[in-house]
Design a protein around this motif. Structure first.
Motif, short mmCIF file in Angstrom:
data_model
loop_
_atom_site.label_atom_id
_atom_site.label_comp_id
_atom_site.label_asym_id
_atom_site.label_seq_id
_atom_site.Cartn_x
_atom_site.Cartn_y
_atom_site.Cartn_z
N UNK A 34 -98.99 23.25 -36.30
CA UNK A 34 -97.86 22.34 -36.37
C UNK A 34 -98.00 21.40 -37.57
N UNK A 35 -99.22 20.91 -37.80
CA UNK A 35 -99.49 20.04 -38.95
C UNK A 35 -99.19 20.79 -40.25
N UNK A 36 -99.67 22.04 -40.34
CA UNK A 36 -99.46 22.84 -41.55
C UNK A 36 -97.98 23.11 -41.77
N UNK A 37 -97.24 23.34 -40.68
CA UNK A 37 -95.81 23.60 -40.83
C UNK A 37 -95.09 22.38 -41.38
N UNK A 38 -95.57 21.18 -41.05
CA UNK A 38 -94.92 19.98 -41.58
C UNK A 38 -95.10 19.88 -43.10
N UNK A 39 -96.19 20.43 -43.64
CA UNK A 39 -96.36 20.46 -45.10
C UNK A 39 -95.39 21.47 -45.72
N UNK A 40 -95.16 22.55 -45.01
CA UNK A 40 -94.17 23.56 -45.40
C UNK A 40 -92.79 22.91 -45.52
N UNK A 41 -92.48 22.07 -44.55
CA UNK A 41 -91.22 21.32 -44.53
C UNK A 41 -91.12 20.40 -45.74
N UNK A 42 -92.21 19.67 -46.04
CA UNK A 42 -92.21 18.77 -47.20
C UNK A 42 -92.04 19.52 -48.50
N UNK A 43 -92.69 20.68 -48.63
CA UNK A 43 -92.58 21.49 -49.84
C UNK A 43 -91.13 21.93 -50.07
N UNK A 44 -90.47 22.34 -49.00
CA UNK A 44 -89.08 22.83 -49.12
C UNK A 44 -88.14 21.72 -49.58
N UNK A 163 -95.92 14.95 -46.90
CA UNK A 163 -96.03 14.32 -48.22
C UNK A 163 -96.88 15.18 -49.15
N UNK A 164 -97.93 15.81 -48.60
CA UNK A 164 -98.74 16.76 -49.39
C UNK A 164 -97.85 17.89 -49.89
N UNK A 165 -97.05 18.45 -48.98
CA UNK A 165 -96.14 19.53 -49.35
C UNK A 165 -95.14 19.09 -50.40
N UNK A 166 -94.62 17.90 -50.24
CA UNK A 166 -93.66 17.35 -51.20
C UNK A 166 -94.28 17.26 -52.60
N UNK A 167 -95.47 16.69 -52.69
CA UNK A 167 -96.14 16.55 -53.99
C UNK A 167 -96.51 17.92 -54.57
N UNK A 172 -91.57 13.71 -56.81
CA UNK A 172 -92.06 12.46 -57.39
C UNK A 172 -92.86 11.70 -56.35
N UNK A 173 -93.68 10.76 -56.82
CA UNK A 173 -94.60 10.06 -55.93
C UNK A 173 -93.87 9.29 -54.82
N UNK A 174 -92.77 8.62 -55.18
CA UNK A 174 -92.00 7.86 -54.20
C UNK A 174 -90.55 8.30 -54.23
N UNK A 175 -90.04 8.68 -53.08
CA UNK A 175 -88.65 9.12 -52.97
C UNK A 175 -88.14 8.82 -51.56
N UNK A 176 -86.92 8.32 -51.43
CA UNK A 176 -86.37 8.07 -50.09
C UNK A 176 -86.34 9.32 -49.22
N UNK A 177 -86.19 10.48 -49.86
CA UNK A 177 -86.11 11.74 -49.11
C UNK A 177 -87.38 12.00 -48.33
N UNK A 178 -88.53 11.99 -49.01
CA UNK A 178 -89.78 12.29 -48.33
C UNK A 178 -90.26 11.11 -47.49
#
Length: 302
Positions: A34-44, A163-167, A172-178
């Motif tokens: 579940x934790x890993x899937x949340x990084x998948x979500x951030x990457x997308x 946030x790991x997935x997002x980066x 970008x480091x700070x974004x309202x989306x993530x």
């Protein structure tokens, strides 16, 4: 020595075929997925696609999370023996030696960080992964034996994977989306943990761990849990209102599911003399997983 503080390996069957199962239990694989899937979500959300790199991030965070969980099993095995809920965990039960747990944790966490860097070439993502590990194993874990406020760093480290997935996806480091996604996971983890306490209330009341079961009545804990679920749904709808590029179908589905979950959760908590805490725990987790899946689909097809 207190009978409950002794390992119970003699009471459990230990076989060669069960060894892999014990190691997977020690790594808390279902939770780490579940934790890993949340990084998948951030990457997308940042990359807006789910190519091979997204799967590398998923695998990296899964290894990192399993490493942190294994180290946690090593750190807490003496305490785990004192609670009915945890005394059958592999290290606490004497099925796996504590040093094996420590080595497994170090190996998996190190492999996760290395794979994350090789797969993304994003130092910020690797630093976020290392920060999550440090926050979980060296801030949250020791603090929870001293203060009920350990839940704060615990919720924060659990919200870092997206946030790991997002980066990793080039965000970008700070974004309202993530930051909205991170806030969503922070809020979700509070009722998630309280439902664990409510499901094992007697265990926690008898435990030396600082927890709300020793400070508040069960009815007040129920009310607080419902209020946090209300906050979760409110934040989710705020995010939906701010995300203008998401397909209307996805937006409607998320909104409808969240309202149904809120109604079911509230009715079960408020009207039942003995609420089905384990069912509500699974309901809340399934809702969060489905929400992340729908948001992922919305980001990819937008």
């Amino acid at each position: 020595m207190n009978r409950r503080s002794e390992p119970i390996a003699a009471e459990l069957s230990v076989s060669a075929t069960g060894l892999i199962k014990h190691h997977l239990q020690m790594a808390k694989l279902p939770l780490c997925l579940l934790v890993a899937f949340s990084s998948f979500f951030g990457f997308s959300l940042s990359a807006q696609h789910l190519g091979w790199q997204a799967w590398l991030v998923f695998g990296s965070v899964l290894l990192l999370a399993c490493g942190g969980a294994s180290l946690n099993s090593y750190q807490e095995y003496r305490w785990d023996r004192l609670m009915q809920r945890t005394r059958r965990r592999p290290v606490a039960a004497g099925l796996i030696a504590p040093e094996q747990a420590r080595r497994q944790g170090q190996l998996l966490a190190g492999a996760g960080l290395i794979l994350l860097y090789i797969g993304t070439l994003q130092p910020a993502a690797v630093m976020a992964g290392a920060a999550a590990l440090l926050l979980y194993n060296f801030v949250y874990t020791p603090l929870k034996y001293r203060s009920i406020w350990a839940i704060v760093p615990g919720a924060l480290c659990g919200a870092i994977p997206p946030y790991i997935g997002w980066l990793a996806g080039g965000g970008v480091l700070f974004s309202p989306t993530i930051l909205g996604g991170v806030l969503l996971l922070v809020i979700w983890q509070i009722p998630h943990f309280w439902l664990v306490v409510l499901s094992n209330k007697r265990d926690y009341e008898e435990s030396a761990l600082p927890n709300l079961a020793n400070l508040l009545s069960e009815s007040r804990m129920q009310l607080l849990t419902v209020l946090w679920v209300c906050a979760l749904v409110t934040v989710l709808h705020t995010i939906l209102a701010m995300t203008t590029t998401m397909p209307a179908t996805i937006r409607i589905m998320i909104s409808a599911v969240s309202l149904v979950v809120l109604v079911v959760f509230s009715l079960q908590m408020c009207l039942r003399k003995r609420p089905p805490y384990r069912f509500l725990f699974m309901l809340l987790n399934s809702f969060m997983l489905l929400t992340m899946a729908l948001l992922t689909v919305g980001a990819v097809v937008a």
